[in-house]
Design an enzyme around this catalytic site. Sequence first.
Site, PDB file in Angstrom:
ATOM      1  CB  ALA A  51      -0.937  -0.016   1.207  1.00 30.46           C
ATOM      2  CG  HIS A  63       0.799   4.952   3.548  1.00 33.58           C
ATOM      3  ND1 HIS A  63       0.711   4.883   4.919  1.00 33.58           N
ATOM      4  CD2 HIS A  63      -0.075   4.038   3.077  1.00 33.58           C
ATOM      5  CE1 HIS A  63      -0.173   3.972   5.262  1.00 33.58           C
ATOM      6  NE2 HIS A  63      -0.668   3.441   4.161  1.00 33.58           N
ATOM      7  CG  ASN A  95       1.333  -5.830   6.161  1.00 34.52           C
ATOM      8  OD1 ASN A  95       2.075  -6.774   6.406  1.00 34.52           O
ATOM      9  ND2 ASN A  95       0.042  -5.836   6.454  1.00 34.52           N
TER      10      ASN A  95
HETATM   11  N1  LIG Z   1       1.825  -5.591   2.059  1.00 35.41           N
HETATM   12  C1  LIG Z   1       0.838  -4.726   2.245  1.00 35.41           C
HETATM   13  O1  LIG Z   1       0.964  -3.512   2.040  1.00 35.41           O
HETATM   14  C2  LIG Z   1      -0.494  -5.239   2.713  1.00 35.41           C
HETATM   15  C3  LIG Z   1      -1.656  -4.473   2.543  1.00 35.41           C
HETATM   16  C4  LIG Z   1      -2.867  -4.997   2.949  1.00 35.41           C
HETATM   17  C5  LIG Z   1      -2.906  -6.234   3.574  1.00 35.41           C
HETATM   18  N2  LIG Z   1      -1.763  -6.931   3.773  1.00 35.41           N
HETATM   19  C6  LIG Z   1      -1.756  -8.205   4.496  1.00 35.41           C
HETATM   20  O2  LIG Z   1      -2.157  -9.260   3.639  1.00 35.41           O
HETATM   21  C7  LIG Z   1      -2.824 -10.261   4.401  1.00 35.41           C
HETATM   22  C8  LIG Z   1      -4.162 -10.587   3.751  1.00 35.41           C
HETATM   23  O3  LIG Z   1      -4.955  -9.423   3.666  1.00 35.41           O
HETATM   24  P1  LIG Z   1      -6.509  -9.526   3.264  1.00 35.41           P
HETATM   25  O4  LIG Z   1      -7.029  -8.129   3.177  1.00 35.41           O
HETATM   26  O5  LIG Z   1      -6.684 -10.439   2.114  1.00 35.41           O
HETATM   27  O6  LIG Z   1      -7.091 -10.206   4.584  1.00 35.41           O
HETATM   28  P2  LIG Z   1      -8.489 -10.971   4.772  1.00 35.41           P
HETATM   29  O7  LIG Z   1      -8.801 -10.862   6.219  1.00 35.41           O
HETATM   30  O8  LIG Z   1      -9.498 -10.504   3.792  1.00 35.41           O
HETATM   31  O9  LIG Z   1      -8.125 -12.511   4.439  1.00 35.41           O
HETATM   32  C9  LIG Z   1      -7.238 -13.257   5.197  1.00 35.41           C
HETATM   33  C10 LIG Z   1      -7.586 -14.738   5.037  1.00 35.41           C
HETATM   34  O10 LIG Z   1      -6.556 -15.501   5.676  1.00 35.41           O
HETATM   35  C11 LIG Z   1      -7.172 -16.509   6.469  1.00 35.41           C
HETATM   36  N3  LIG Z   1      -6.273 -16.868   7.551  1.00 35.41           N
HETATM   37  C12 LIG Z   1      -6.112 -16.267   8.756  1.00 35.41           C
HETATM   38  N4  LIG Z   1      -5.170 -16.906   9.475  1.00 35.41           N
HETATM   39  C13 LIG Z   1      -4.735 -17.938   8.718  1.00 35.41           C
HETATM   40  C14 LIG Z   1      -3.781 -18.961   8.913  1.00 35.41           C
HETATM   41  N5  LIG Z   1      -3.076 -19.070  10.050  1.00 35.41           N
HETATM   42  N6  LIG Z   1      -3.590 -19.864   7.922  1.00 35.41           N
HETATM   43  C15 LIG Z   1      -4.291 -19.783   6.758  1.00 35.41           C
HETATM   44  N7  LIG Z   1      -5.226 -18.834   6.533  1.00 35.41           N
HETATM   45  C16 LIG Z   1      -5.438 -17.921   7.498  1.00 35.41           C
HETATM   46  C17 LIG Z   1      -8.481 -15.900   6.931  1.00 35.41           C
HETATM   47  O11 LIG Z   1      -9.409 -16.921   7.326  1.00 35.41           O
HETATM   48  C18 LIG Z   1      -8.912 -15.130   5.693  1.00 35.41           C
HETATM   49  O12 LIG Z   1      -9.668 -15.948   4.824  1.00 35.41           O
HETATM   50  C19 LIG Z   1      -2.947  -9.703   5.827  1.00 35.41           C
HETATM   51  O13 LIG Z   1      -1.925 -10.222   6.659  1.00 35.41           O
HETATM   52  C20 LIG Z   1      -2.764  -8.220   5.641  1.00 35.41           C
HETATM   53  O14 LIG Z   1      -2.204  -7.602   6.792  1.00 35.41           O
HETATM   54  C21 LIG Z   1      -0.570  -6.470   3.337  1.00 35.41           C
END
Ligand SMILES: NC(=O)c1ccc[n+]([C@@H]2O[C@H](COP(=O)([O-])OP(=O)(O)OC[C@H]3O[C@@H](n4cnc5c(N)ncnc54)[C@H](O)[C@@H]3O)[C@@H](O)[C@H]2O)c1
Length: 270
Positions: A122, A220, A190
């Site tokens: 992001a 940001h 993140n």
């Molecule tokens: N790099 C970045 O800038 C950035 C930006 C946004 C989100 N993210 C990260 O990406 C990840 C996913 O984001 P999202 O918006 O798709 O989240 P989301 O909540 O929509 O989906 C996450 C999924 O992972 C599953 N999950 C949770 N714990 C788990 C585990 N131990 N094993 C397997 N599955 C598991 C959940 O049940 C859910 O279906 C998050 O960790 C979020 O912080 C990163």
Amino acid sequence: MATMRVGLVGCGNIASDICLAIRNGNMPAEVVALADIDASHAELLRREYQLNAFIGTLDELADAVDYIVECAVATVVPAVVAAAVKHHVDCLVMSVGGLLERPELFDLARDNSVNLWVPSGAICGIDGIRAAMQAGLDEVTLTTSKPPKGLKDAPYLIEQGIDLDGLTEPRVVFEGTAREAVRAFPANVNVAASLSLAGLGPDRTRVRIVADPSATVNTHEIRAKGPFGELTAILRNRPSPRNPKSSYMASLSACVEVASAARLFAARTG
Ligand SMILES: NC(=O)c1ccc[n+]([C@@H]2O[C@H](COP(=O)([O-])OP(=O)(O)OC[C@H]3O[C@@H](n4cnc5c(N)ncnc54)[C@H](O)[C@@H]3O)[C@@H](O)[C@H]2O)c1
């Protein structure tokens, strides 16, 4: 052209945007395996995008794919990297915060010739920070501005008794290192982690968090200085069309990484 087999660990918002991009886009990739702590999320994703994919354990997934996308949660990152190494599969890690406290995971991957990919997520400007770091950086600062309601449940504000109700002008609510920031504001984890990994690391990257009552989106801003000159990069994030709590740019950065990996895979395997 060879098709890259993709395994998605975590079947939420980002996974959904990846499935959409693969379905709509012109990339030689197919989602063939899904894993989620809640199998109903994987079932839903499979149904919604009519995927010809199995739902399995991390180990089964890693055994069946050419590329893993971790898009679940920071705590699962070490296990995903271990599975990627065991089955010798490259891996995109979206929960970048999971790598910040575990630098040895990079060594583990490198020693086993596995590539760990970190998306820009992001924020923007990471390419410039990485390039500038070749000559060293003097300072890197991330300023994140959010509407007060976007900061409401942050542990730091609760601990410090900072009340943002009735705020009429922007207020700096936190200044510290990236390492301190990810503990104080986990929702920012993140972005701070990606910037740290690309540049000066978690103890020399500075973070400032601003509550801005006039803000309608999360912004940001990166500022960096070094022998290369000066860099300013600003991203005003709109929410994802399918999830108001997540930045659209995060999903888009995942999609472009998968597309690049698929093209590389196709070129390598013929
Ligand atoms: N790099 C970045 O800038 C950035 C930006 C946004 C989100 N993210 C990260 O990406 C990840 C996913 O984001 P999202 O918006 O798709 O989240 P989301 O909540 O929509 O989906 C996450 C999924 O992972 C599953 N999950 C949770 N714990 C788990 C585990 N131990 N094993 C397997 N599955 C598991 C959940 O049940 C859910 O279906 C998050 O960790 C979020 O912080 C990163």
